[in-house]
Design a protein around this motif. Structure first.
Motif, PDB file in Angstrom:
ATOM      1  N   LYS A   1       0.854  -1.183   0.000  1.00  0.00           N
ATOM      2  CA  LYS A   1       0.000   0.000   0.000  1.00  0.00           C
ATOM      3  C   LYS A   1       0.895   1.240   0.000  1.00  0.00           C
ATOM      4  O   LYS A   1       1.672   1.461   0.918  1.00  0.00           O
ATOM      5  CB  LYS A   1      -0.919   0.012   1.216  1.00  0.00           C
ATOM      6  CG  LYS A   1      -1.846   1.225   1.239  1.00  0.00           C
ATOM      7  CD  LYS A   1      -2.746   1.215   2.467  1.00  0.00           C
ATOM      8  CE  LYS A   1      -3.664   2.436   2.456  1.00  0.00           C
ATOM      9  NZ  LYS A   1      -4.517   2.490   3.666  1.00  0.00           N
ATOM     10  N   PHE A   2       0.765   2.036  -1.051  1.00  0.00           N
ATOM     11  CA  PHE A   2       1.540   3.269  -1.169  1.00  0.00           C
ATOM     12  C   PHE A   2       0.733   4.407  -0.555  1.00  0.00           C
ATOM     13  O   PHE A   2      -0.419   4.632  -0.936  1.00  0.00           O
ATOM     14  CB  PHE A   2       1.844   3.559  -2.637  1.00  0.00           C
ATOM     15  CG  PHE A   2       2.867   2.651  -3.247  1.00  0.00           C
ATOM     16  CD1 PHE A   2       4.180   3.062  -3.430  1.00  0.00           C
ATOM     17  CD2 PHE A   2       2.532   1.364  -3.621  1.00  0.00           C
ATOM     18  CE1 PHE A   2       5.109   2.224  -3.997  1.00  0.00           C
ATOM     19  CE2 PHE A   2       3.463   0.510  -4.180  1.00  0.00           C
ATOM     20  CZ  PHE A   2       4.764   0.944  -4.363  1.00  0.00           C
ATOM     21  N   THR A   3       1.334   5.124   0.415  1.00  0.00           N
ATOM     22  CA  THR A   3       0.630   6.205   1.094  1.00  0.00           C
ATOM     23  C   THR A   3       1.464   7.480   1.059  1.00  0.00           C
ATOM     24  O   THR A   3       2.635   7.471   0.685  1.00  0.00           O
ATOM     25  CB  THR A   3       0.310   5.821   2.556  1.00  0.00           C
ATOM     26  OG1 THR A   3       1.545   5.567   3.241  1.00  0.00           O
ATOM     27  CG2 THR A   3      -0.564   4.575   2.601  1.00  0.00           C
TER      28      THR A   3
ATOM     29  N   TYR B   1       5.794   8.595  -3.520  1.00  0.00           N
ATOM     30  CA  TYR B   1       5.138   8.440  -2.223  1.00  0.00           C
ATOM     31  C   TYR B   1       6.196   8.508  -1.137  1.00  0.00           C
ATOM     32  O   TYR B   1       7.381   8.229  -1.369  1.00  0.00           O
ATOM     33  CB  TYR B   1       4.390   7.109  -2.135  1.00  0.00           C
ATOM     34  CG  TYR B   1       3.172   7.036  -3.017  1.00  0.00           C
ATOM     35  CD1 TYR B   1       1.924   7.433  -2.550  1.00  0.00           C
ATOM     36  CD2 TYR B   1       3.260   6.584  -4.334  1.00  0.00           C
ATOM     37  CE1 TYR B   1       0.807   7.368  -3.354  1.00  0.00           C
ATOM     38  CE2 TYR B   1       2.143   6.516  -5.145  1.00  0.00           C
ATOM     39  CZ  TYR B   1       0.911   6.915  -4.646  1.00  0.00           C
ATOM     40  OH  TYR B   1      -0.189   6.852  -5.420  1.00  0.00           O
ATOM     41  N   ALA B   2       5.741   8.846   0.057  1.00  0.00           N
ATOM     42  CA  ALA B   2       6.670   8.985   1.183  1.00  0.00           C
ATOM     43  C   ALA B   2       6.640   7.780   2.108  1.00  0.00           C
ATOM     44  O   ALA B   2       7.461   7.693   3.014  1.00  0.00           O
ATOM     45  CB  ALA B   2       6.345  10.251   1.980  1.00  0.00           C
ATOM     46  N   ALA B   3       5.690   6.856   1.920  1.00  0.00           N
ATOM     47  CA  ALA B   3       5.612   5.708   2.823  1.00  0.00           C
ATOM     48  C   ALA B   3       4.888   4.581   2.110  1.00  0.00           C
ATOM     49  O   ALA B   3       4.131   4.787   1.166  1.00  0.00           O
ATOM     50  CB  ALA B   3       4.875   6.074   4.117  1.00  0.00           C
TER      51      ALA B   3
ATOM     52  N   GLY C   1      -3.375   9.443  -5.094  1.00  0.00           N
ATOM     53  CA  GLY C   1      -3.646   9.232  -3.684  1.00  0.00           C
ATOM     54  C   GLY C   1      -3.147   7.865  -3.264  1.00  0.00           C
ATOM     55  O   GLY C   1      -2.355   7.216  -3.952  1.00  0.00           O
ATOM     56  N   ASP C   2      -3.593   7.407  -2.091  1.00  0.00           N
ATOM     57  CA  ASP C   2      -3.204   6.093  -1.608  1.00  0.00           C
ATOM     58  C   ASP C   2      -3.669   5.029  -2.580  1.00  0.00           C
ATOM     59  O   ASP C   2      -4.787   5.107  -3.113  1.00  0.00           O
ATOM     60  CB  ASP C   2      -3.819   5.831  -0.227  1.00  0.00           C
ATOM     61  CG  ASP C   2      -3.245   6.780   0.817  1.00  0.00           C
ATOM     62  OD1 ASP C   2      -2.378   7.594   0.455  1.00  0.00           O
ATOM     63  OD2 ASP C   2      -3.663   6.701   1.979  1.00  0.00           O
TER      64      ASP C   2
END
Length: 2031
Positions: free
Chosen positions: A573-575, A598-600, A638-639
């Motif tokens: 999951k890219f958040t 993404y950052a997380a 988005g996510d």
């Protein structure tokens, strides 16, 4: 081998026993009655007569006595009898003579057979190639053909279906062979013969199936079509055996025969027969007994002895033995044993494992009818252990892998054409952590090696690769070469869908077809499966829980796929979305963008975010670093979940590794800890360089902040790099990735300035290994300023002074360099300009040897020299600045611009002492003025100007300049003389002149004086000159003369001259004079300077003669002409003017003028007066006429009434006045009046308007002679617009006239009747009325009055028709005869909705029909209580349309009176109810015996007291049905009471009074009264629990009823008994209370769970709608959502209303009222066209059909025809021949077979393609397809002619219409009015309307989404509040108290049971368990499944109402149940 079984030699030809005649038959007969009989056959020829004659012939041939018993049979053991003789005995048949039918065959026989190929060999031989390989070895598919035959043969087996494939590759046993053996039904000899015939399918076989297709019985449908009906065509088996080997031996025994039949087909035998020219397709069937192998004599077939030996004890079987196996086939079978057995397991997967397949993950296997198929393959090789495998045991075939790697499945069904059914299943293989679980197929490698993923690969098809989704099975068997890629609804969408695109590549699937789909004869490919499945008529439905559901398959699949993705994919999951970027580090440009940052991420339960320390795996080398960002390929916002991506890490420690790496996320080490990474970083940091060490080996040391003279050297430097430990180092510490980096030392000398720092010296030194870093001496530092010497450690490759953001060691020395002594000089910047006589200075700059500026130490006398100049100057003093001051120069420069001179400057004493500079010397300041001409007296003519040459000079006589150098000249001696001035600032000299010198009235010479001076220059003296002025010779005066006859009259300036209008003035004379009054002759040059204003062209010749141009007098007396003559030259401007005034001429015309309005009403006189005036030819009024002229005036005009006409003379105006104009009745409009006087005439127009209002008329309304038809409740077709008219019917424009309506009493108008007033045009719009009235004709009367006069008004007759679409009642049909026992099923209710015209309304949504039922209450209760609602059942296909069925509805379980009512939801608020149906629910059949109320547990003893021994008293037992209703009122019998111990070993049983074990009680009308007492001193164990059993015995009932059981406690002590009785009562009360508490808490928990479920559903719905709104570019705020949505809704609605109100084209032709569902309407209203030009020309083209009414049926058309007396044209669709209608998908004529024959011009398009249909699209296409055909629209006539000319070369050309309105008919004719469309307004409204703009539908969609979102937000808020309320209620003190009470009561109950010492087996259940039939189901049905709950909530309640009602009722029932309610269970809601 020979064709005969078992022999190598040809059979002996039998002799003919009887002579043959014409028409005789020949049969072959074997005598097998005894073993000693002749082994050979006999040939018998007989005539075609009876069986008896044939039997006699047999007896005679074989010598059989007449009394011997024998039978004649076929080889299939069918006895020949009189009945079947003709059917079984035919030419060439083989027969047996046996003692009995079932006799064992004592000797083998041979049966002649023919197996000529069937005619299908020719018909179908070219359909398919045999075994197309498609890259695979086809051998397994050939074996599959033989297995197909075995499966079909064993399909009727009840036990194990055994199929064996034996590979016999033992050379010692004969040639290689393959045997396929099954235990199926076997084949008779006839069937074996049929098998041998090529292409003889099961539909055409003889023998057992004598007819063709009728003999074949199609199997019943089974799941996956696993019907074993797969041996089909009569081709595959024979193709297979000869593909595998050279010979085939068929051995078979049917269950109905004792014989084994054997047939051999051999390629060798076929070739031998062909060579010998024998019949090829003939042979023998060997018939023998089982296990008899005596006929096998060849060594090549020794293995057959063992195979035949296995026939013993087999009831039936078939064996196919293939010998002579091809060598390459044998090698393949040996080497790839696992591969081809795996393929076979794949082909027959579902036959082996059942419809669900091989689910290895299931714990238990379901018992399946398919578990009995046993396919075993064994391979025998010499000297090796046999290989044996059962296909059921193979676990790696593809279907097993697909099934067991799938997480979920999606089942569906497709219905194709007639009976074609395809079952389908799609399986989802999730992504787990770092890999796909989609199984890999060796034939389709789909993925790359996991270890080769250093770079990012984007695989086109993801998990599935290039494989198609669906494998295809036919009757359950794989068709290997046919696959289906996908369907439209399961293919990856073009736009982003609910699930990510990669999810579509994680699905596999299988399609299971029945036998309605054609396959190739070898069953390798389907013929047309995919084509049929992708046909538009194919219907896809979903299979859910085994039930077929019709719904949108694409939507269901998308939701299922989304659910699988969210539930099963263990993805990343890219958040924390960071934006979109382009990656230039990727070589492929296609893959460089877009990448989302993404950052997380969340991966495998762990979160990785920016800055986190990580370690890699599977990289070389291993990297340590911190995360910078994550990359995911694609444009995301988005996510998001994804299967993988890439991560960018900064290598740590960054001080050591200043670089980043991008690697796949899968290469992150998920097991490493932060501690390990941090320790690695600390160890690396300790090895970095720290400082520098500097020494000066050769001196010249540079000290910090030292000051030095320019040129001083700096000594050599020696440097060492030290780390923190003080150790010298020359490179960075060694690393594990890429080798260590060398260190260099960089030396820089930097010069500092205020603006910049300049690098002067830069060197880099390397370490020499044995010597340190070294820099040589520097001697070239000469520039002055502040310096820095910087030593810096840098990297070898990049010269970077930092590493990973950290500076490397450095050292800085600061010093200053200053200037030396002066040795040379330069001339500085001079201040310009230099002027004669003006002092100036010369600055000098002194320098040292390096050119640095310095200053003097002694005073110097400079020497200055210049050729041609005299110079003076001063000495140079000692100072910081060196300047030579006071320099003065004099000399001639010859120009005001100056002159260049070389100036030599010498400074004695310097090393370089001389400099020469170039200077420019300009003239000095002004000192004198010089004026030319030089003479003192000058002559000038008056009126001219004189030029003077002036010069300004300096003191040396040079012409000089300076700013504002103005020379001024003033003239003296007369007044008004000019002043001259000129500017000499630029050149020092100029021409001085100015205005002319003019003295008035000069007649002789005059003397003047001129004075010259320079302003603002007092140093320059003035100069004076004498001027002599002479008189001027130029023109000074003009004169004009007019000739009057011979006399010339002077026309003075501004004179006025009168002339007759329109005449011409000529002979005007013109003269000129100078100052001395001398006439000046007019020359050509002077004539050019003369201008006049009355003509642009002047005749110069006449003008030179003194004549002016003629003047034309104006024609109007009002126009006065102003005439002007001007003379203009360079000296003077003169003018002379006069005015010409016209006077009237003689009478020539009359002129009429209307004073006032020109409008008059019909019948009234014109109120305005008309003046008639007499004018001349130019319209000027003639003043000479008199009053007598009125007699000559005449007035005329069409329709003019002259009775009141009057003409009078007006003296004041000299005009005639006409009054009394009036018209007779005629057409209104503009009227022309003619006025005549003498021979002159004039015309005037008046506007004749309508007279006073006298009557009313309707505007645009149809004929009122016949009634206006309107459907009840509908609106009139058009508004009622009335027009005031005068008595002649002309519209009267009279405003504010009141209009009212009167109507019949039973006629209702909506809106209600109101009074209206006419507008300015005399019209009143009463609006569109809705008519509500009974069927029939009704009257509407219009009323109005004007000036108290009642107007003549209209009467409108309305014919009200019933509304066929308005529901008025519900019709309910059902079987009223049966009774309604409780809990049974109601009869089917058939409900239809009737309209006003008593017809059934169709096309109603079944969800709007519901059935309600409630229990009848007392008459005082009006509102039904506890209403149960049912939805209608699914409509069956064979039922009529419009009927709704309620089937299998359960009768209530409680006896009583019930009311049933059916409802139809007309809209959201109004319901249409049927009449109430009252039903009486009666008890059902008795099943048990129960008491009135539950008695307390008795506690008795055997003492003497009667009360202590009483078991029950006044206990009433009743017969109860299944639902505890009192039943059996008509039954009598008896009840037997007895006592039983729970412990069967206990023999001590208490007895009743009288020492008896049983007591009987009478049962009357289903009830009995019970009183029981124990016997005194009765046996029994103390403190023991016993059971009292009451068994009913009813003679009238055959079935046994459940007895009633009551437990009781027995004691020997009365005191103990009393104590225990008290405890027993306490136990009963506690049990009942605890049960009520538990049910209350269960109900509450169920309610909360339900509300939570609803909250989740509401949140999902809200999020979904919010996302949909985002797609429509609608962003919603976080706060005040409802208010924002409301405002946005209002805005969108206003915008939509604005779009709707925009003007657009409409059809004004009245539509026919749709009083019948079969009426579609008029053709003009069926279609819409957007393009205006196309709409005009198509409407005109169809003008004759626009008014035609289209109906579905001829009956409806006939009805309209009758109603309109044949005036209305109609078109019924059922009368159209549809085969000739055009195909709407057909291309234009110039496009054929996908090719363009020519390039058309004019944008051709089919006219039908421009139509849009609001409704009934299919019917409209039929109508317009017939009317328009292939008519084409094109731009213009030229383009149309070009198009037609080209089209007719290749095909017929249809009618062409142009957008400009032209038509070319299909026959080519064009031109003329009949082929030219008129303008749009000429079509009188019969034009197709324009569709609503697309923006309207956009707004509609947005408004609908906003309304749904608003409702979803409100619902979410409500359910959240409801949930909070219920959760709070759980924690209230009252609820906590109830929980505490329950716990205390449970504890008390446990203690009471311990005291009672109850039987453990009964203590848990208590006595209640024995009375379970009595226990009440006090709750409603449990919470329904989610789907049922959702449907119920939609149909009946809102979610809030549903929850509250159900939960509230449950709680009320629990808390308020009375004991009396035990007589029946409450009804359960069932829908």
């Amino acid at each position: 081998m020979a064709a005969a079984a078992g022999g190598g030699r040809a059979p002996r030809r039998p002799a003919l026993l009887t002579p043959r005649g014409n028409g005789d038959r020949t049969v072959f007969v074997f005598d097998r009655r005894r073993e000693q009989a002749d082994p050979n056959e006999k040939v018998l020829s007989y005539s075609k007569d009876s069986y008896r004659a044939f039997r006699s012939a047999v007896c005679q041939a074989f010598g059989i006595p007449s009394d011997e018993t024998f039978v004649i049979t076929t080889t299939n053991r069918k006895e020949i009898t009189e009945d079947n003789f003709s059917a079984l005995v035919h030419e060439g048949v083989t027969l047996y003579l046996l003692q009995s039918v079932d006799q064992m065959l004592l000797l083998a026989t041979k049966e002649r057979i023919d197996f000529l190929p069937h005619y299908d060999t020719l018909v179908k031989s070219g359909m398919y190639e045999y075994y197309a390989s498609e890259g695979q070895n086809p051998l397994p598919f050939a074996l599959a053909e033989l297995i197909d035959n075995s499966l079909s043969a064993t399909s009727q087996n009840t036990g194990i279906r055994s199929i064996q494939i034996k590979l016999l590759f033992d050379d010692s046993q004969g040639k290689p062979a393959v045997a396929v053996i099954d235990n199926g039904s076997g084949m008779t000899s006839k069937q074996l013969n049929n098998w041998a015939v090529y292409r003889l399918s099961k539909f055409t076989r003889q023998g057992d199936f004598e007819s063709d297709h009728s003999g074949y019985v199609r199997p019943l449908p089974v799941p996956r079509s696993l019907n074993s009906d797969i041996s089909y065509f009569g081709v595959g088996g024979k193709q297979a055996v000869f593909f595998v080997g050279q010979s085939a031996r068929m051995i078979s025994k049917p269950a109905t025969s004792q014989d084994v039949h054997e047939l051999v087909l051999s390629k060798e035998d076929f070739e031998k027969k062909e060579k010998n020219k024998e019949a090829i397709y003939t042979g023998f069937i060997q018939n023998r007994k089982p296990s008899d192998s005596t006929h096998i004599t060849s060594d090549d077939e020794r293995f057959l002895h063992n195979l035949i030996l296995e026939e013993r004890d087999k009831e039936s079987f078939t064996a196919v033995v293939i010998t002579g196996v091809q060598p390459d086939h044998m090698q393949y079978l040996k080497n790839y044993f696992h591969l081809w057995t795996r393929q076979l397991a794949h082909i027959y997967h579902y036959y082996i494992h059942g419809p669900k397949g091989n689910e290895t993950n299931t714990v238990t296997k379901e018992i399946s009818p398919f578990n009995n198929i046993d396919i075993q393959i064994s391979m025998f090789e010499k000297g090796k252990v046999p290989k044996i495998v059962n296909l059921r045991e193979i676990k790696d075939d593809m279907q097993t892998l697909y099934i067991n790697t799938a997480a979920d499945s999606f089942e569906f069904k497709a219905h194709v054409e007639e009976e074609g059914i395809v079952e389908g299943i799609i399986r989802y293989h999730p992504f787990l952590y770092d890999k796909e679980t989609y199984p890999d197929d060796p034939c389709f490698p789909s993925r790359l090696n996991d270890d080769d993923d250093d770079d990012c690969f984007i695989v086109e098809k993801g998990a599935r690769g290039k494989r198609p989704i669906f494998e295809c099975f036919w009757n359950g068997r794989l068709i290997p070469y046919t696959t289906v890629e996908d369907f439209d609804w399961c293919a990856p969408p073009k736009k982003r869908g609910l699930a990510p695109i990669e999810c579509y590549n994680r699905i596999s699937g299988a399609l299971f077809t029945n036998d309605k789909f054609q396959v190739s004869t070898n069953k390798l490919t389907f013929m047309d499966l995919e084509l049929k499945l992708k046909d538009k008529n194919t219907l896809f439905t979903r299979i859910f829980n085994g039930q077929e559901q019709r719904m949108k398959i694409d939507r269901e699949f998308a939701l299922w796929l989304k659910d699988c993705h969210e539930k099963y994919d263990k993805q990343i999951k890219f958040t924390v979305f960071k934006g979109i970027t382009v990656r230039s580090d990727i070589s492929s440009k296609r893959m460089q963008s877009p990448w989302t940052m993404y950052a997380a991420i969340e991966w495998d339960g762990k979160t990785y975010k920016t800055g986190q320390l990580v370690k890699t795996v599977k990289t070389h080398p291993i990297f340590y670093g911190s995360i910078e960002k994550f990359y995911l390929y694609g444009d995301h916002d988005g996510d998001i979940f994804a299967t993988g991506g890439e991560v960018q890490i900064a290598l740590e420690p960054q001080a050591l590794y200043a670089e980043t790496k991008i690697i796949p996320i899968s290469k992150l080490d998920r097991t490493v800890s932060d501690k390990v990474v941090k320790k690695y970083i600390e160890d690396e940091m300790a090895r970095l360089p720290d400082k520098l060490s500097v020494t000066w080996p050769e001196g010249d040391e540079l000290l910090p902040n030292e000051t030095r003279f320019a040129g001083t050297p700096i000594g050599a430097l020696r440097i060492e790099i030290l780390n923190k430990k003080g150790e010298a180092m020359q490179k960075l510490p060694g690393t594990s990735h890429g080798g260590s980096k060398k260190l260099l030392v960089e030396l820089k000398v930097i010069l500092h300035s205020p603006t910049e720092n300049k690098e002067i010296i830069s060197h880099i030194s390397q370490h020499g290994g044995k010597w340190p870093y070294w820099f040589k001496k520097m001697e070239n530092l000469q520039k002055l300023g502040n310096y820095s010497l910087k030593l810096q450690v840098v990297l070898n490759e990049s010269n970077a002074d930092t590493y990973a953001g950290r500076p490397l060691p450095s050292k800085v020395f600061k010093f200053t360099i200053v200037e030396g002594k002066p040795e040379k000089f330069l001339v500085g910047l001079l201040e310009l300009p230099f002027r004669i006589g003006v002092p100036f200075s010369i600055p000098l700059e002194l320098q040292d040897e390096f050119g640095h500026a310095t200053h003097l130490t002694n005073r110097i006398r400079p020497i200055l020299e210049a050729s041609g100049l005299t110079l003076k100057h001063e000495d140079i003093p000692v100072a910081t600045k060196c300047v030579i001051k006071g320099v003065i120069a004099k000399g001639c420069v010859n120009s005001c611009q100056g002159k260049n001179f070389n100036l030599k400057i010498t400074l004695p004493g310097l090393k370089e002492d001389t400099q020469v500079i170039k200077i420019r010397l300009q003239p000095g300041p002004p000192r004198q003025l010089k004026v030319k001409p030089d003479s003192e007296i000058l002559k000038i003519e008056n009126g001219t100007a004189f030029p003077f040459q002036v010069e300004v000079l300096d003191e040396s006589g040079n012409i000089t300049v300076q700013p504002e150098l103005i020379v001024h000249c003033k003239f003296l001696g007369a007044s008004d003389l000019p002043v001259y001035s000129v500017d000499c600032s630029n050149g020092g000299t100029n021409i001085l002149t100015g205005p002319v010198i003019h003295v008035q009235n000069i007649k002789k010479d005059q003397i003047l004086k001129a004075r010259f001076e320079v302003l603002n220059c007092r140093d320059v003296p003035p100069v004076e000159k004498i001027i002599k002025l002479l008189p001027s010779s130029h023109v000074a005066r003009l004169q004009v003369l007019s000739m009057n006859g011979q006399k010339a009259l002077q026309v003075k300036h501004q004179d006025e001259i009168s002339c007759v209008a329109g005449q011409v003035m000529n002979k005007l004379i013109f003269q000129m004079y100078d100052e001395a009054e001398r006439e000046i002759p007019i020359t050509a040059a002077a004539a050019e300077k003369i201008k006049v204003n009355w003509t642009p062209k002047i005749d110069r010749e006449l003008l030179m003669q003194g004549l002016l141009p003629d003047v034309k007098v104006p024609t109007s007396v009002k126009d006065v002409r102003y005439c002007l003559i001007t003379y203009l030259d360079e000296h003077v401007s003169l003018e002379s003017a006069f005015t010409v005034r016209p006077v009237p001429d003689e009478p020539k015309h009359i002129k009429c003028k209307l004073k006032g309005s020109n409008t008059l009403q019909m019948g009234e006189e014109l109120q305005s007066e008309i003046d008639v005036m007499i004018t001349d030819q130019f319209g000027n009024q003639v003043q000479t006429v008199t009053s007598a002229c009125v007699n000559s005036l005449g007035v005329s005009g069409p329709g003019l009434d002259k009775s009141n006409l009057k003409v009078t003379w007006q003296e004041s105006t000299q005009t005639m006045k006409v009054k009394g104009i009036r018209y007779k009745p005629c057409l209104l409009g503009s009227k022309e009046l003619c006025f005549a006087w003498r021979e002159f005439s004039d015309f005037i127009r008046v506007n004749l308007v309508a007279g006073s209002p006298a009557k009313l008329q309707l505007v645009d309304w149809p004929e009122l002679e016949k009634p206006v038809a309107v459907i009840n409740g509908r609106e009139l077709q058009r508004p009622l617009i009335v027009q005031l008219c005068d008595q002649w019917g002309n519209p009267a424009s009279e405003p504010n006239v009141k209009i009212s309506l009167t109507k019949s009493n039973n006629l209702k108008l909506v809106p209600s009747n109101q009074q209206h007033k006419t507008d300015d045009t005399g019209r009143a719009n009463l609006g569109i009325f809705s008519i509500h009235a009974p069927r029939g004709e009704h009257i509407i009367q219009l009323k109005a009055s004007y000036n108290k006069t009642v107007l003549d008004c209209l009467v409108i007759t309305i014919n009200v028709l019933p509304d066929p679409e308005k529901p008025v009642c519900l019709n309910v049909k059902y079987d009223k005869s049966p009774s309604f026992p409780a809990g049974s099923t109601f009869p089917d209710f058939m409900v239809s909705v009737l309209s006003e015209d008593d017809t059934i309304i169709k096309n109603i949504n079944p969800a709007r029909i519901s059935m309600k039922m409630w229990e009848a209450q007392s008459s005082r209760v009006r509102t039904p209580i506890d209403v149960t609602t049912f939805s209608c059942s699914k409509v069956k296909d064979d039922k009529e349309d419009g009927f709704f069925y309620f089937r299998d509805k359960v009768v209530p379980e409680r006896v009583g009176t019930y009311i049933i009512q059916f409802s139809f939801a007309m809209d959201k608020t109004n319901m249409l109810n049927s009449e109430q149906i009252i039903v009486e629910v009666v008890p059902n059949d008795p099943v048990r015996l129960l008491p009135d109320s539950l008695p307390a547990t008795p506690a008795v003893s055997n003492v003497r007291a009667l009360t202590s021994r009483t078991l029950v008293k006044d206990l009433y037992l009743h017969l109860m049905d299944e639902y505890n209703n009192h039943t059996g009122l008509d039954l009598d019998g008896r009840i037997i009471a007895k006592i039983k111990s729970p412990n069967e070993e206990d023999k001590e049983i208490p007895q009743f009074q009288g020492k008896v074990s049983t007591v009987e009680f009478p049962l009357e009308s289903g009830s009995a009264e019970i009183n029981l007492v124990l016997a005194e001193d009765s046996p029994g164990r103390d403190s023991t629990e016993y059971i009292l059993i009451f068994e009913p015995h009813l003679p009238a009932l055959k079935k046994r009823l459940e007895p009633y059981c009551l437990s009781f406690m027995f004691y020997n002590d009365s005191k103990k008994q009393q104590l225990m009785a008290t405890l027993t009562r306490e136990k009963d009360q506690l049990s009942k209370s605890i049960d009520l508490y538990r049910k209350m808490f269960d109900t509450t928990n169920q309610l909360i769970a339900e509300i939570k479920c609803q909250v989740k559903e509401a949140e999902t719905r809200e999020a979904f709608l919010k996302n949909e709104l985002k797609k429509h570019q609608i962003e919603l705020p976080q706060a005040n959502t409802i208010q924002y949505v409301d405002s946005l809704l209002k805005k969108k609605m206003l915008e939509q209303e604005g779009v709707m109100k925009q003007p657009r084209r409409t059809c004004t032709l009245p539509n026919y009222p749709k009083g019948n569902q079969d009426i579609l309407g008029k053709i003009a209203h069926l279609a819409q066209i957007e393009d205006n030009e196309a709409a005009k020309v198509i409407s005109w083209h169809l003008a004759s059909d626009m008014d035609c009414v289209v109906t579905l049926t001829t009956e409806a058309a006939r009805s309209i025809f009758d109603e309109t007396q044949g005036r209305q044209q109609v078109l019924p669709l059922d009368s159209i021949y549809k085969k000739t209608l055009p195909d709407w998908s057909r291309p234009l004529p110039h496009l054929r077979n996908g090719r363009t024959f020519f390039r058309p011009i004019g944008n051709p398009v089919f006219a039908r393609d421009l139509l849009t249909f609001p409704d009934n699209i299919e019917h409209c296409q039929t109508v317009f397809g017939m009317l328009l055909g292939d008519t084409i629209i094109i731009d213009n006539l030229d383009a149309a002619n070009h198009y037609r000319k080209e089209v007719v070369k290749i095909t017929h050309c249809p009618t062409l219409l142009t957008r400009e309105g032209d038509r070319i008919r299909s026959n080519g004719k064009f031109g003329g009015l009949q082929n030219k469309a008129p303008p749009m307004d000429k079509l009188r409204g019969m034009v197709f309307g324009a569709p609503m703009p697309k923006l309207y539908s956009t707004f509609s969609g947005q408004i609908d989404l906003l309304q749904q979102y608003r409702a979803a937000v409100i619902k979410l808020d409500n359910v959240n509040k409801d949930l909070d309320l219920h959760l709070q209620s759980l924690n209230t003190p009252e609820m906590q108290k109830k929980k505490q009470e329950l716990a205390e009561q449970e504890k008390s109950l446990k203690l009471v049971k311990q005291k009672l010492g109850m039987t453990p087996a009964l203590s848990d259940k208590g006595a209640e368990s024995l009375l379970q039939p009595m226990m009440l189901d006090i709750t409603d049905t449990p919470i329904p499944p989610k789907r049922m709950r959702r449907d119920t909530a939609k149909k009946l309640y809102s979610s809030e109402e549903w929850i509250f009602s159900s939960a509230h009722q449950q709680q009320q029932q629990v808390l308020h149940m009375a004991p009396s309610e035990l007589n029946g269970t409450p009804r359960k809601r069932k829908a």
